[in-house]
Design an enzyme around this catalytic site. Structure first.
Site, PDB file in Angstrom:
ATOM      1  CD  GLU A  90      41.688  40.736  64.849  1.00 42.88           C
ATOM      2  OE1 GLU A  90      41.497  40.283  63.333  1.00 42.88           O
ATOM      3  OE2 GLU A  90      42.623  41.524  65.498  1.00 42.88           O
ATOM      4  CG  ASP A  91      37.323  42.946  63.267  1.00 44.40           C
ATOM      5  OD1 ASP A  91      38.368  43.550  64.310  1.00 44.40           O
ATOM      6  OD2 ASP A  91      37.621  43.739  62.141  1.00 44.40           O
ATOM      7  CG  ASP A 272      69.087  46.469  35.459  1.00 47.74           C
ATOM      8  OD1 ASP A 272      69.907  47.614  35.639  1.00 47.74           O
ATOM      9  OD2 ASP A 272      70.306  45.229  35.826  1.00 47.74           O
TER      10      ASP A 272
END
Ligand code: MN
Length: 738
Positions: A90-91, A272
């Site tokens: 992608e980059d 709790d």
């Protein structure tokens, strides 16, 4: 939740690599250090030019993702290497082929899947989260891709602060809606908690901060309290010679916050907040029940809070005993009891199946998702049959996800998701949106480009349907669609049209018969239908309705056979016959003959679709009168040449308001808005009706055949002139033969 150490830009690549290798050595069963080193250096080289939003070198991101994969998912070295490479396609300048060449097809496929997920899910508004999760599963064939994507998202969430608030919120929303449930589904509890807390922090910073502060303030007191519960349990368990680990851990902020909201109580009244967890070093799940017995001798249990997830595991394969007991000062405390194997699965989910030979009895249940259930079951069986090494080997090398692979997921222009079966076309999509849109669909744009109606949609496509109110379903549409919905709507429409035409034909015949004072029995009509090669009376009516045959032909056949009972028995008057002839033959006149009152039966040839203004000739056919062709039609050239006896000369008569079919072939640039401009120009020209549109596009160009209803050649010429003026249109020509 604990956040991992933030990497400072000052940290050298060498020490980063060393830290990653250390994570691998301590968490993975086996690790090819050479592979990790190679992927690390590739990652370093590929991302060397770029920086993250924070200003750090970009490669720190994939390295951190790889460390999460190694430590928190702890699957295998392949997934760590793929994590290092997950942003490369992608980059950076590098391609999938580069990764394939360097690292082989398994890693390349995983990286490719991770890239696809990012491309499709991100930067869209999520409307149906469940559909998105299925979309993810349909995209990826290797489960490791999802795990890496989750680790990627976790690291992005941890470093969200550097982004502008709007983006931060959008990413957080997406994480909460898609990725956190996914992590839960895959049983990655720790990942899920951290994703939730980080999203909570980004979406509601005030609530997060005040809750974190309140918890911090009361922390010492709470820890002392929990210690008071743990100690007596520890003593009992040792006394019975059990090997175990016991911890008291706070629940994640987001789940506490949800409890406060759903119960409408302040923090002080939520007790709790801690769960005490007892992990037994045993393979015998019966020991869990034994320990439960010991615990409840020390503290009184609240019976309705007992949950046996060992006998009935959770959907994500989670197995454990849960109970809530009354602790000192009457406060409830949740206690979880499980074996080490169950704990592995609780922490690492599906990933643990790869690593751990689970030896438990009941199958995990994924009731509402049979496909996922089947898959988990299959993984589990593999582990039970083989040794861990063998199973891990087999799974990791040949394992393929086949979930939702027979479905595709496409987007509306507004980003809404539609699920369709594989092979679905724009027409299916149109009908999936709305019946009316389906009915009037003339074409579609996919990702901004015009596609033919029979284009096969792909997951991730953004589809825009083009409609015309003059469009209507035709018979060939049935071949184009695959969905049941579209098929049944088209069929319903066509049946309705057929019924209307039948009715029209029946009325036409009855009107004519009434005029002639003829009475006809159903049997006679059946007989004539068969004589004309129609299946039955209805088919005959339909043929009358469409104009394929004329009422005169039917009447002639009735009278010739002397069957119809005429009352009063009378022949049509000369005026009636003349009228019938005029009506019938007004569109076409024989050249060189005077109309002598014989009805002229004719039809237009489909091969060349003549329209008034065209030069025409006729061919006398057997049974269906004269077929009218254009003089240029290639089917009549031979007959014209040798002056065939069946050839007759014709000219156009008075066609009235009748509409004719003509087709145009248009080519041009496949630019946005082109189809719209074309259809607008056609419709604007004397409100011309479009019958069908068929378009193909390739390398920036399109070629389309538009079938229109026109009155004559002059009308068609006007349309052609208008079309030639459209920007980007190259050619417009009469389409000779389809
Ligand atoms: Mn990334």
């Amino acid at each position: 939740m604990a956040s991992s150490a933030v990497i400072q830009p000052s940290v050298s690549p060498e020490s980063l690599l060393e830290a990653l290798l250390e994570d691998c050595r301590s968490a993975l069963p086996r690790c090819d250090e050479h592979l990790i080193r190679k992927a690390f250096h590739f990652c370093l080289e590929a991302h060397k030019e770029s920086l993250r939003a924070s200003g750090e070198p970009y490669y720190t991101h994939p390295v951190e993702v790889a460390r999460i994969v190694a430590r928190d998912i702890a699957l295998d070295d392949i997934s760590v290497a793929a994590a290092l490479l997950h942003d490369v396609i992608e980059d950076t300048e590098f391609t999938l082929q580069d990764i394939q060449a360097e690292f082989g097809s398994t890693i390349a496929e995983i990286v490719d899947s991770v890239t696809k997920i990012s491309g499709i899910v991100e930067n869209r508004t999520v409307t149906e989260a469940e559909t998105y999760r299925k979309l993810l599963l349909s995209l990826i064939r290797d489960v490791r891709a999802i795990l890496i994507k989750l680790a990627d998202r976790l690291h992005n969430m941890r470093t969200l602060d550097v982004l502008p608030p709007e983006r931060r919120r959008r990413i957080a929303r997406e994480t909460l809606d898609i990725y956190a449930p996914f992590a839960h589904r895959l049983g990655l509890a720790n990942l899920k908690w951290e994703l939730e807390d980080l999203s909570f922090k980004a979406l509601n910073p005030e609530a997060y901060a005040s809750l974190a502060q309140a918890l911090q303030a009361s922390r010492a007191e709470r820890e002392a309290y929990i210690q008071g519960v743990i100690e007596p349990i520890e003593r009992q368990l040792r006394l019975h010679g059990l090997r175990f680990e016991i911890t008291g851990r706070p629940k994640n902020l987001y789940s506490i916050y949800q409890k406060m909201v759903t119960r409408g109580k302040p923090l002080e009244e939520i007790y709790d907040l801690f769960a005490i967890r007892i992990i037994l070093d045993t393979d015998d799940s019966n020991e869990c029940y034994f320990v439960y017995g010991l615990v409840t001798q020390l503290f009184t249990p609240i019976p309705e809070r007992f949950k046996d997830f060992i006998a009935v595991p959770k959907k994500n394969g989670y197995r454990s005993l849960h109970t809530t007991v009354i602790g000192p000062e009457g406060r409830p405390v949740e206690i979880q009891i499980r074996t080490r194997a169950m704990h592995e699965i609780a922490e690492r989910g599906v990933a643990a199946h790869f690593r751990y030979k689970a030896s438990y009895g009941a199958a995990p249940r994924w009731d509402d998702d049979p496909e996922l259930e089947e898959w988990i079951q299959w993984v589990r069986e593999l582990f039970e049959k083989r040794s861990r090494e063998e199973a891990a080997q087999e799974l990791l090398e040949s394992f393929r996800l086949n979930l939702y692979q027979d479905e595709i997921y496409v987007f509306t222009p507004k980003g809404e998701l539609k699920r369709l079966p594989k092979g679905a076309t724009p027409l299916d999509f149109a009908f999936a949106i709305h019946t009316e849109i389906g009915h009037h669909c003339i074409g579609a744009k996919v990702n901004g480009r015009i596609v033919p109606l029979n284009y096969k949609l792909q997951t991730g496509d953004q589809v825009e349907i083009l409609t015309s109110k003059h469009q209507a379903p035709s018979r060939d549409w049935e071949q184009i669609v695959v969905t049941h919905k579209a098929k049944s709507y088209i069929r319903r429409y066509l049946n309705e049209q057929r019924r209307l035409k039948q009715q029209e034909g029946q009325h036409l015949l009855e009107k004519r018969l009434r005029k002639l004072h003829l009475n006809v029995r159903d049997e006679d009509l059946e007989r004539i239908a068969h004589a004309l090669k129609y299946d039955n009376r209805s088919a005959l009516f339909y043929a009358l309705g469409t104009g394929a045959i004329t009422p005169e032909l039917v009447i002639e056949l009735l009278q010739r056979n002397g069957q119809p009972t005429a009352e009063p028995p009378s022949l049509p008057s000369p005026e009636q016959i003349a009228e019938a002839a005029r009506q019938q033959s007004r569109g076409i006149e024989l050249v060189g003959t005077s109309t002598d009152g014989t009805p002229l039966l004719y039809s237009y040839a489909r091969c060349c679709n003549p329209i008034p203004g065209d030069d025409i000739v006729g061919i006398i056919t057997i049974g269906s009168g004269i077929r009218v062709h254009r003089r240029t039609c290639k089917n009549v050239q031979d007959m014209l040449q040798n002056n065939h006896p069946r050839l007759v000369q014709l000219r156009w008569g008075n066609v009235g308001e009748e509409q004719f079919i003509a087709a145009l072939r248009i080519t041009g640039d496949d630019r946005p808005g082109m189809l719209h401009d074309i259809t607008k120009a056609i419709v604007a020209c004397d409100r011309t009706n479009i019958r069908s549109v068929n378009i193909d596009s390739y390398s920036g160009l399109f070629e389309g055949v538009f079938t229109l209803y026109v009155r004559n050649t002059e009308h068609l010429e006007r349309i052609v002139d208008k079309l030639r003026k459209i920007r980007g249109v190259h050619t417009v020509a009469r389409f000779e033969s389809p």
